[in-house]
Design an enzyme around this catalytic site. Sequence first.
Site, PDB file in Angstrom:
ATOM      1  N   GLU A 142       0.796  -1.137  -0.038  1.00 63.83           N
ATOM      2  CA  GLU A 142      -0.093  -0.076   0.027  1.00 63.83           C
ATOM      3  C   GLU A 142       0.794   1.170   0.167  1.00 63.83           C
ATOM      4  OE1 GLU A 142      -3.168  -0.087  -0.361  1.00 63.83           O
ATOM      5  OE2 GLU A 142      -3.891  -2.018   0.265  1.00 63.83           O
ATOM      6  N   ASP A 181      -4.337  -9.679  -8.777  1.00 56.91           N
ATOM      7  CA  ASP A 181      -4.729  -8.525  -9.701  1.00 56.91           C
ATOM      8  C   ASP A 181      -3.629  -7.643 -10.126  1.00 56.91           C
ATOM      9  OD1 ASP A 181      -4.589  -7.378  -7.104  1.00 56.91           O
ATOM     10  OD2 ASP A 181      -6.273  -6.280  -7.317  1.00 56.91           O
ATOM     11  N   GLU A 237     -18.536  -6.221  -2.386  1.00 51.45           N
ATOM     12  CA  GLU A 237     -16.989  -6.866  -2.479  1.00 51.45           C
ATOM     13  C   GLU A 237     -16.925  -8.147  -2.941  1.00 51.45           C
ATOM     14  OE1 GLU A 237     -14.788  -4.657  -2.368  1.00 51.45           O
ATOM     15  OE2 GLU A 237     -13.596  -4.936  -0.536  1.00 51.45           O
ATOM     16  N   GLU A 284     -12.436   0.398  -9.483  1.00 48.02           N
ATOM     17  CA  GLU A 284     -11.999  -0.481 -10.729  1.00 48.02           C
ATOM     18  C   GLU A 284     -12.924  -0.702 -11.606  1.00 48.02           C
ATOM     19  OE1 GLU A 284     -11.375  -1.130  -7.403  1.00 48.02           O
ATOM     20  OE2 GLU A 284      -9.442  -1.838  -7.294  1.00 48.02           O
ATOM     21  N   THR A 313      -1.316   1.195 -10.909  1.00 50.07           N
ATOM     22  CA  THR A 313      -2.478   0.478 -10.195  1.00 50.07           C
ATOM     23  C   THR A 313      -3.470   1.325  -9.634  1.00 50.07           C
ATOM     24  OG1 THR A 313      -3.168  -1.575  -9.226  1.00 50.07           O
ATOM     25  CG2 THR A 313      -1.545  -0.558  -8.165  1.00 50.07           C
TER      26      THR A 313
HETATM   27  C1  DMJ Z   1      -6.334   0.458  -5.024  1.00 53.64           C
HETATM   28  O1  DMJ Z   1      -5.572   0.726  -4.057  1.00 53.64           O
HETATM   29  C2  DMJ Z   1      -5.475  -0.214  -6.090  1.00 53.64           C
HETATM   30  O2  DMJ Z   1      -6.097  -0.061  -7.445  1.00 53.64           O
HETATM   31  C3  DMJ Z   1      -4.895  -1.718  -5.727  1.00 53.64           C
HETATM   32  O3  DMJ Z   1      -4.295  -2.318  -6.863  1.00 53.64           O
HETATM   33  C4  DMJ Z   1      -6.129  -2.422  -5.418  1.00 53.64           C
HETATM   34  N1  DMJ Z   1      -7.270  -1.747  -5.341  1.00 53.64           N
HETATM   35  C5  DMJ Z   1      -7.586  -0.606  -4.674  1.00 53.64           C
HETATM   36  C6  DMJ Z   1      -8.705   0.075  -4.761  1.00 53.64           C
HETATM   37  O4  DMJ Z   1      -9.837  -0.715  -4.706  1.00 53.64           O
END
Ligand code: DMJ
Length: 913
Positions: free
Chosen positions: A147, A294, A388, A406, A492
């Site tokens: 994170e 993912d 979720e 997303e 991401t």
């Molecule tokens: C985000 O922090 C990023 O996209 C991460 O890769 C996974 N998803 C969260 C938001 O849902």
Amino acid sequence: MSEAGGGRGCGSSVPQRAPWSLVAATAAFCLVSATSVWTAGAAPMSREERQKLGNQVLEMFDHAYGNYMEHAYPADELMPLTCRGRVRGQEPSRGDVDDALGKFSLTLIDSLDTLVVLNKTKEFEDAVRKVLRDVNLDNDVVVSVFETNIRVLGGLLGGHSLAIMLKEKGEYMQWYNDELLQMAKQLGYKLLPAFNTTSGLPYPRINLKFGIRKPEARTGTETDTCTACAGTLILEFAALSRFTGATIFEEYARKALDFLWEKRQRSSNLVGVTINIHTGDWVRKDSGVGAGIDSYYEYLLKAYVLLGDDSFLERFNTHYDAIMRYISQPPLLLDVHIHKPMLNARTWMDALLAFFPGLQVLKGDIRPAIETHEMLYQVIKKHNFLPEAFTTDFRVHWAQHPLRPEFAESTYFLYKATGDPYYLEVGKTLIENLNKYARVPCGFAAMKDVRTGSHEDRMDSFFLAEMFKYLYLLFADKEDIIFDIEDYIFTTEAHLLPLWLSTTNQSISKKNTTSEYTELDDSNFDWTCPNTQILFPNDPLYAQSIREPLKNVVDKSCPRGIIRVREESFRSGAKPPLRARDFMATNPEHLEILKKMGAASSIDAEDGLRFMQEMIELSSQQQKEQQLPPRAVQIVSHPFFGRVVLTAGPAQFGLDLSKHKETRGFVASSKPYNGCSELTNPEAVMGKIALIQRGQCMFAEKARNIQNAGAIGGIVIDDNEGSSSDTAPLFQMAGDGKDTDDIKIPMLFLFSKEGNIILDAIQEYEEVEVLLSDKAKDRDPEMENEEQPSSENDSQSAEQITSSSQEVDLVDQESPEESSLNSQPESLSPADMDNAASVSPSEQISNPMENHETTSLDGECTDLDNQLQEQSETEEDSNPNVSWGKKVQPIDSILADWNEDIEAFEMMEKDEL
Ligand code: DMJ
């Protein structure tokens, strides 16, 4: 347009220029330009309407960002219900979710480049100054490496990328001297100790001040991490290396990726969800494209784009081939076992996989992207947001929704690829739903439960980093943005990194990468960009024609299904396997089948394994059936106007709100406040909803006392100071063991934090009206018409409400039953996937597209299936935990008998690995 120079060139059918410069706008270059081809289908959206929607997004961003800055900053995140900052250690712990919070003003850093995309250059300049002035990266806090990398390192690098772009333009940021980059470098060095493992995979957590090893660090003992956690570093780390010339970051991220690649399951080419960082063993061997994995896939493809290194594309293509072979069951994406990839590992999908259609657009595989996106959109239309997790027959599995971006991301990329105005309409719906259901006076609140519409006191930083970017870009024309978005790649977390990095400081690009992939057969690899002639064979209705057959996939799905691996043999007349839900201990044929399972063939063994997993699921399902679903308390009077919805616990007695119309009324505190004797203020509670404090007598007694005083409903407020539905499982009020039929009014339970929101509102506004229901109602039309109070006024009110404290005496506790209905994982971020996936493994899959056995030719369910469908729908309305196992009686005893076999099967799985 700058030349990216990296990666492989597009095929000769497309003009020569930076081959992957389509990345930020994704398909704008290699695919169809957004507005040029549209001639029919969904009505085109006028420029005026797009501008109107773009402005709406700007206003929403102001509401979220403004409230964060005013009421939460410098805290990491805003708590939009109580209108204050979330400071780690000062709020009850939410587990792994809190590992994103490092006391480094997370939301501000995550929002930096959004400000520039949204043309808020002046605010960006102010925000950068604040970051440089206030943010400390040396706190004694244990944070998630993943994170911190995607949100903070990515946020600083995105900010830096746009700061230098602005400086070059000559108007803004003229004072800027790479200060954000220096901070990013400082942070990069703080993360490096996490990589001190023999494998090169990083520890999942690090102490920002003390690193890993020191005793004060309070971390460094973990053995596992998720694949996405270890495989989502290369973009930020490589950008840091290339911006600064310090090669170590890119080297470390490459090493971790090399190790994951080495460890892929060789026969399936899939990776598991969690891996041991010391031994490289797969800890969880299920594999999908959502939570836990993912962004590993996302970063392989994007690393190729940014760094121009073929090895990343080779790896991506190898995995993609496996995903499409095993996991993709259009429109579904279903987890499988890495070593038995024809065997599904779950009956549900998670919301994080909604990014995948966007990635497929980047890959150029548009058809399955359109299909999955359409399926997801129908789930959203049913529940207003993507829960979720949801089952293969589209029931809610985990009801939370933390405002994840997303789906908006995929919508944006699909619009860029197809130019189909349908996707603009989808974006419009997302905006409407956010304003209607998630907007609160002090920001936007996550949905605690999409079924009841109740909120959670939470606004994650990714909501500002990603959601507003994608929504704004969806409606924007090129000239609406002050720079060329196609010169950048999205990380991401939707942070922007310039493509020119591919030609800068390349010294480390290949030297540390394994050469094993050169042995792979790459004859199928697609080295060229997608070609519009192939993707859209001159048919502007292409996307619509793919969506059309899926139009009713969610509404018409039949809950019964068959496992894919056996599908062909059923068609050819073989007997379908015995399913747990059909099992009857009195049926000799069933007993015979049971005996056979696990004995002879591998197919029998698979049946046995599945049967046992189903039994476990049925057993937990049956336990859940004893529990009632959550209820909602919605504050409908000024200044809330129905916008704040609190999660409430149900009662096992009194009016059942799922069967009757909601109860609406003003609230009044009862006297005595515990409601344990005849009320002394019946005139105050008459015709109102009485507030009563928990404790000192049975709930049913309280209910009778307020009912006798003329109350039309009751809300019991927990007397455990600080308790909250954010951290405690749903609470269910039990009766008193006697007949409670005399109690006719509805009774709901609020934890102390939610109860205080009502009590504080009374102090502030005196007249507070609420709605008790099983699902929050839309705001009254007349309320909708009222001018929305300015966010400033709103937030002030909310702040005043929450700053006033209610003094209540603590009293002895009674011990009503607690339900675990809400004990779902708080989030599906990679960091807490361990919790997430331990729930109900089963291989009973219903793919509505493949389920020919249970669906007649015109797509309608057969009689039996209709019955089941109806059952499923009613049960979902009244009870989200669908009961399909009632006729199976002696589950516990059967399970006991099978325990031994379960262990044997588990051993067998291990041996195979
Ligand atoms: C985000 O922090 C990023 O996209 C991460 O890769 C996974 N998803 C969260 C938001 O849902």
